[in-house]
Design an enzyme around this catalytic site. Structure first.
Site, PDB file in Angstrom:
ATOM      1  CG  HIS A  21      -5.897   1.854   5.346  1.00 12.24           C
ATOM      2  ND1 HIS A  21      -5.381   2.785   6.217  1.00 12.24           N
ATOM      3  CD2 HIS A  21      -4.917   0.969   5.118  1.00 12.24           C
ATOM      4  CE1 HIS A  21      -4.134   2.481   6.481  1.00 12.24           C
ATOM      5  NE2 HIS A  21      -3.826   1.383   5.843  1.00 12.24           N
ATOM      6  CB  SER A  76       5.639  -1.845  11.733  1.00 19.86           C
ATOM      7  OG  SER A  76       5.180  -0.532  12.037  1.00 19.86           O
ATOM      8  CD  GLU A 125      -2.833   5.449   6.879  1.00 20.92           C
ATOM      9  OE1 GLU A 125      -1.817   5.073   7.480  1.00 20.92           O
ATOM     10  OE2 GLU A 125      -2.918   5.401   5.631  1.00 20.92           O
ATOM     11  N   GLY A 164       2.999  -1.121   4.186  1.00 22.27           N
ATOM     12  CA  GLY A 164       3.010   0.313   3.878  1.00 22.27           C
ATOM     13  C   GLY A 164       4.410   0.773   3.517  1.00 22.27           C
ATOM     14  N   GLY A 165       5.066   1.442   4.446  1.00 22.13           N
ATOM     15  CA  GLY A 165       6.343   2.088   4.180  1.00 22.13           C
ATOM     16  C   GLY A 165       7.363   1.208   3.488  1.00 22.13           C
ATOM     17  N   GLY A 198       2.736   2.310  10.740  1.00 26.11           N
ATOM     18  CA  GLY A 198       3.634   3.454  10.610  1.00 26.11           C
ATOM     19  C   GLY A 198       4.438   3.763  11.856  1.00 26.11           C
ATOM     20  CD  GLU A 247      -3.320  -2.413   7.346  1.00 26.09           C
ATOM     21  OE1 GLU A 247      -4.089  -1.469   7.116  1.00 26.09           O
ATOM     22  OE2 GLU A 247      -2.199  -2.500   6.812  1.00 26.09           O
ATOM     23  CG  ASN A 279      -1.734   1.264   1.353  1.00 25.10           C
ATOM     24  OD1 ASN A 279      -1.793   2.076   0.430  1.00 25.10           O
ATOM     25  ND2 ASN A 279      -2.394   1.434   2.500  1.00 25.10           N
ATOM     26  CD1 TRP A 280       3.531   1.108  -2.896  1.00 26.39           C
ATOM     27  CD2 TRP A 280       3.341   2.212  -4.826  1.00 26.39           C
ATOM     28  NE1 TRP A 280       4.173   0.378  -3.856  1.00 26.39           N
ATOM     29  CE2 TRP A 280       4.074   1.025  -5.054  1.00 26.39           C
ATOM     30  CE3 TRP A 280       3.093   3.057  -5.919  1.00 26.39           C
ATOM     31  CZ2 TRP A 280       4.567   0.680  -6.317  1.00 26.39           C
ATOM     32  CZ3 TRP A 280       3.583   2.739  -7.175  1.00 26.39           C
ATOM     33  CH2 TRP A 280       4.305   1.556  -7.367  1.00 26.39           C
ATOM     34  CE  LYS A 281      -0.252   3.189   4.882  1.00 31.21           C
ATOM     35  NZ  LYS A 281      -0.052   3.311   6.348  1.00 31.21           N
TER      36      LYS A 281
HETATM   37  O1  LIG Z   1      -1.206   0.750   6.798  1.00 33.48           O
HETATM   38  C1  LIG Z   1      -0.445  -0.131   6.442  1.00 33.48           C
HETATM   39  C2  LIG Z   1      -0.705  -0.858   5.173  1.00 33.48           C
HETATM   40  O2  LIG Z   1      -2.005  -0.583   4.676  1.00 33.48           O
HETATM   41  C3  LIG Z   1       0.799  -0.481   7.213  1.00 33.48           C
HETATM   42  O3  LIG Z   1       1.721   0.584   7.065  1.00 33.48           O
HETATM   43  P1  LIG Z   1       3.233   0.354   7.585  1.00 33.48           P
HETATM   44  O4  LIG Z   1       3.732  -0.930   6.946  1.00 33.48           O
HETATM   45  O5  LIG Z   1       3.971   1.584   7.117  1.00 33.48           O
HETATM   46  O6  LIG Z   1       3.123   0.236   9.084  1.00 33.48           O
END
Ligand SMILES: O=C(CO)COP(=O)(O)O
Length: 264
Positions: free
Chosen positions: A103, A221, A105, A242-243, A181, A175, A11-13
């Site tokens: 999600h 993470s 967020e 994510g990251g 994050g 999640e 997920n590149w956000k």
């Molecule tokens: O929200 C996430 C994937 O959708 C997880 O993000 P991180 O891997 O950066 O913690």
């Protein structure tokens, strides 16, 4: 016992414009090709910003990549006066396979209700997209020992009105919000506890076959250094990353967690 194909989804956000997306996806594809990655053994998906999807589709189609891709959200509506929303039908035309729904967020920054998330799940299925339903508790909920109840309540609400046939194709991503994050990853035991609880609830709501078919991902993470221990758990079928997915070499290591287990 269903054979659930592991899925590693990045997920590149709100990162990587359509030029950067092309470079990142190309590098990921080359890295996996050099490692002779078997996509039938571990499915790999990228979930870029909407503005990148056409570029991603162009590259995937031109180079016949086996990497699939998804959208980070979608509208509950197919078309009309919904300024700023993205139609699931348009996403399907862009070759999108998956659609993140709910999600944390989106729930936090856009106050997405359980009802809206349920409508988006239905909208995804109607357009032929596979929802990746995101659920997970807040830190205070875990501290109160109510994390399982909280997460299953999100699951129940999101599945309203869905048939067993639809749910069997669904992907659920657990999640825990406190792990997103933060660099603080849930333990493999945490991930297994919730994945098993999710599967148990699906068996109650539907049947054992449905519970056995659904892929449950862990997100929060995930790194190449911790993914193998999480994937060793029987009810965990992949990761929503994510990251770490923004670095193609790191994400390729995550996708190739089995190889890393044996040190190949
Ligand atoms: O929200 C996430 C994937 O959708 C997880 O993000 P991180 O891997 O950066 O913690």
């Amino acid at each position: 016992m269903a054979q659930r194909t592991p899925l590693m989804a990045g997920n590149w956000k709100m990162n990587l414009d359509h030029h950067q997306a092309t470079h990142t996806l190309q590098k990921l594809a080359w890295t996996l090709k050099d490692a002779k990655h078997d996509y039938a053994a571990v499915e790999v998906a990228v979930i870029p910003p909407f503005t990148d999807l056409r570029s991603v589709q162009t590259l995937v189609d031109a180079d016949k990549l086996e990497i699939v891709y998804g959208a980070q959200d979608l509208s509950a509506h197919e078309s009309g006066a919904y300024t700023g929303e993205i139609s699931p039908l348009f996403l399907a035309k862009l070759g999108v396979t998956y659609a993140l729904v709910g999600h944390s967020e989106r729930r936090e920054y856009h106050a997405e209700s359980d009802e809206l998330i349920n409508a988006k799940v239905h909208s995804a299925f109607k357009a032929g997209l596979v929802p990746i339903l995101c659920i997970g508790e807040l830190l205070e909920t875990r501290k109160a020992g109510e994390h399982v109840a909280h997460t299953l309540a999100q699951l129940d609400a999101a599945l309203q009105g869905l048939t067993a046939e639809q749910v069997r194709t669904l992907v659920v991503a657990y999640e825990p919000v406190w792990a997103i994050g933060t660099g603080e990853t849930a333990t493999p035991e945490d991930a297994q506890e919730m994945s098993a609880a999710i599967r148990g609830r699906l068996a109650e709501l539907y049947d054992a076959e449905t519970a056995d078919a659904v892929r449950v991902l862990y997100g929060g993470s995930v790194k190449s250094s911790n993914v193998a221990s999480i994937m060793a758990k029987p009810d965990v079928d992949g990761a929503l990353v994510g990251g770490a997915s923004l670095d193609p070499e790191e994400f390729a290591k995550i996708a190739r967690f089995q190889a890393h287990e044996v040190g190949l």
